[in-house]
Design a protein around this motif. Structure first.
Motif, PDB file in Angstrom:
ATOM      1  N   LYS A  76      -2.858   0.376  -3.919  1.00 52.47           N
ATOM      2  CA  LYS A  76      -2.510  -1.031  -3.483  1.00 52.47           C
ATOM      3  C   LYS A  76      -1.797  -1.562  -4.894  1.00 52.47           C
ATOM      4  O   LYS A  76      -2.156  -0.943  -6.052  1.00 52.47           O
ATOM      5  CB  LYS A  76      -3.646  -1.647  -3.303  1.00 52.47           C
ATOM      6  CG  LYS A  76      -4.548  -1.327  -2.060  1.00 52.47           C
ATOM      7  CD  LYS A  76      -5.897  -1.939  -1.958  1.00 52.47           C
ATOM      8  CE  LYS A  76      -5.545  -3.020  -0.744  1.00 52.47           C
ATOM      9  NZ  LYS A  76      -5.030  -2.674   0.475  1.00 52.47           N
TER      10      LYS A  76
ATOM     11  N   HIS B 118       0.902   5.631  -0.226  1.00 49.94           N
ATOM     12  CA  HIS B 118       0.262   7.119   0.096  1.00 49.94           C
ATOM     13  C   HIS B 118       1.006   8.151  -0.447  1.00 49.94           C
ATOM     14  O   HIS B 118       2.151   8.191   0.096  1.00 49.94           O
ATOM     15  CB  HIS B 118      -0.166   7.227   1.601  1.00 49.94           C
ATOM     16  CG  HIS B 118      -0.846   8.283   2.012  1.00 49.94           C
ATOM     17  ND1 HIS B 118      -1.721   8.141   3.176  1.00 49.94           N
ATOM     18  CD2 HIS B 118      -1.038   9.348   1.543  1.00 49.94           C
ATOM     19  CE1 HIS B 118      -2.229   9.344   3.433  1.00 49.94           C
ATOM     20  NE2 HIS B 118      -2.042  10.197   2.374  1.00 49.94           N
TER      21      HIS B 118
ATOM     22  N   LEU C 220      -4.127   7.101  -2.487  1.00 50.36           N
ATOM     23  CA  LEU C 220      -3.658   5.850  -1.969  1.00 50.36           C
ATOM     24  C   LEU C 220      -3.684   4.845  -3.029  1.00 50.36           C
ATOM     25  O   LEU C 220      -4.707   4.939  -3.891  1.00 50.36           O
ATOM     26  CB  LEU C 220      -4.877   5.435  -0.876  1.00 50.36           C
ATOM     27  CG  LEU C 220      -4.888   6.398   0.296  1.00 50.36           C
ATOM     28  CD1 LEU C 220      -5.946   6.009   1.275  1.00 50.36           C
ATOM     29  CD2 LEU C 220      -3.490   6.621   1.255  1.00 50.36           C
TER      30      LEU C 220
ATOM     31  N   ASP D 134       0.705  -1.232   0.028  1.00 46.46           N
ATOM     32  CA  ASP D 134       0.105  -0.059   0.118  1.00 46.46           C
ATOM     33  C   ASP D 134       0.737   1.240   0.080  1.00 46.46           C
ATOM     34  O   ASP D 134       2.071   1.204   0.744  1.00 46.46           O
ATOM     35  CB  ASP D 134      -0.677  -0.007   1.052  1.00 46.46           C
ATOM     36  CG  ASP D 134      -2.011  -0.901   1.109  1.00 46.46           C
ATOM     37  OD1 ASP D 134      -2.324  -1.490   0.160  1.00 46.46           O
ATOM     38  OD2 ASP D 134      -2.777  -1.032   2.089  1.00 46.46           O
TER      39      ASP D 134
END
Length: 180
Positions: free
Chosen positions: A132, A50, A130, A48
């Protein structure tokens, strides 16, 4: 969750079911089983990320030539125009792009499969983005296609020169880039 194919059918818009009232909202931002069933894929996410960027920052068009990453992207603060470019030579949509506005209010997500270059520009004062990924970041395999390559012709919704990193300033034309 609602899944809608884009003009490039492998790139999908995902809209979670949002439960809201006067107090605020709740939604499940990710569920592996529901994602696989809704998209008809079997990707597993391993990382993940950010990022926070100011208005006019453009990041991309990035991809990894080995260890290619699928990306599930969303905005939790602000707004961006998000773009996926098909760089799979055998694809009927090679060199084509799709773009969508992702905002904290529309809560949409975009599934960008492996084999695509990806980028976004911030259209709000700031944005928290964000995403993934289906494989780990591998800087030795990272490549960049020029955000303004006329052969691709992305219509970025900005009226100023974007703020680019040094790496993104060196992006190659699609015709000169390594592709899949």
């Amino acid at each position: 969750m609602k899944v809608t194919p884009t003009a490039i059918p492998d790139v999908l818009v995902i809209e979670p079911k949002v439960f809201g009232d006067a107090r605020g909202f709740f939604y499940e931002s990710f569920n592996q089983q529901a994602f696989n069933e809704a998209t008809g894929t079997n990707h597993q996410f391993v990382q993940d990320n950010h990022s926070r960027s100011a208005k006019g920052v453009l990041r991309g068009l990035h991809y990894q030539i080995q260890q290619p990453q699928g990306k599930l992207v969303r905005v939790v603060r602000g707004a961006v125009f998000d773009v996926a470019v098909d760089i799979r030579k055998s694809s009927p949509t090679f060199g084509q792009w799709v773009g969508i506005e992702l905002t904290e209010d529309n809560q949409k997500q975009l599934w960008v499969p492996p084999g695509f270059a990806h980028g976004f520009v911030v259209t709000s004062e700031t944005a928290d983005f964000l995403y993934k990924t289906t494989d780990y970041y591998a800087p030795e395999y990272e490549r960049c296609i020029a955000w303004n390559d006329p052969a691709i012709g992305i219509q970025w919704p900005i009226d100023l020169l974007p703020s680019l990193s040094a790496k993104d300033q060196q992006g190659l034309a699609l015709r000169d880039a390594e592709t899949f």
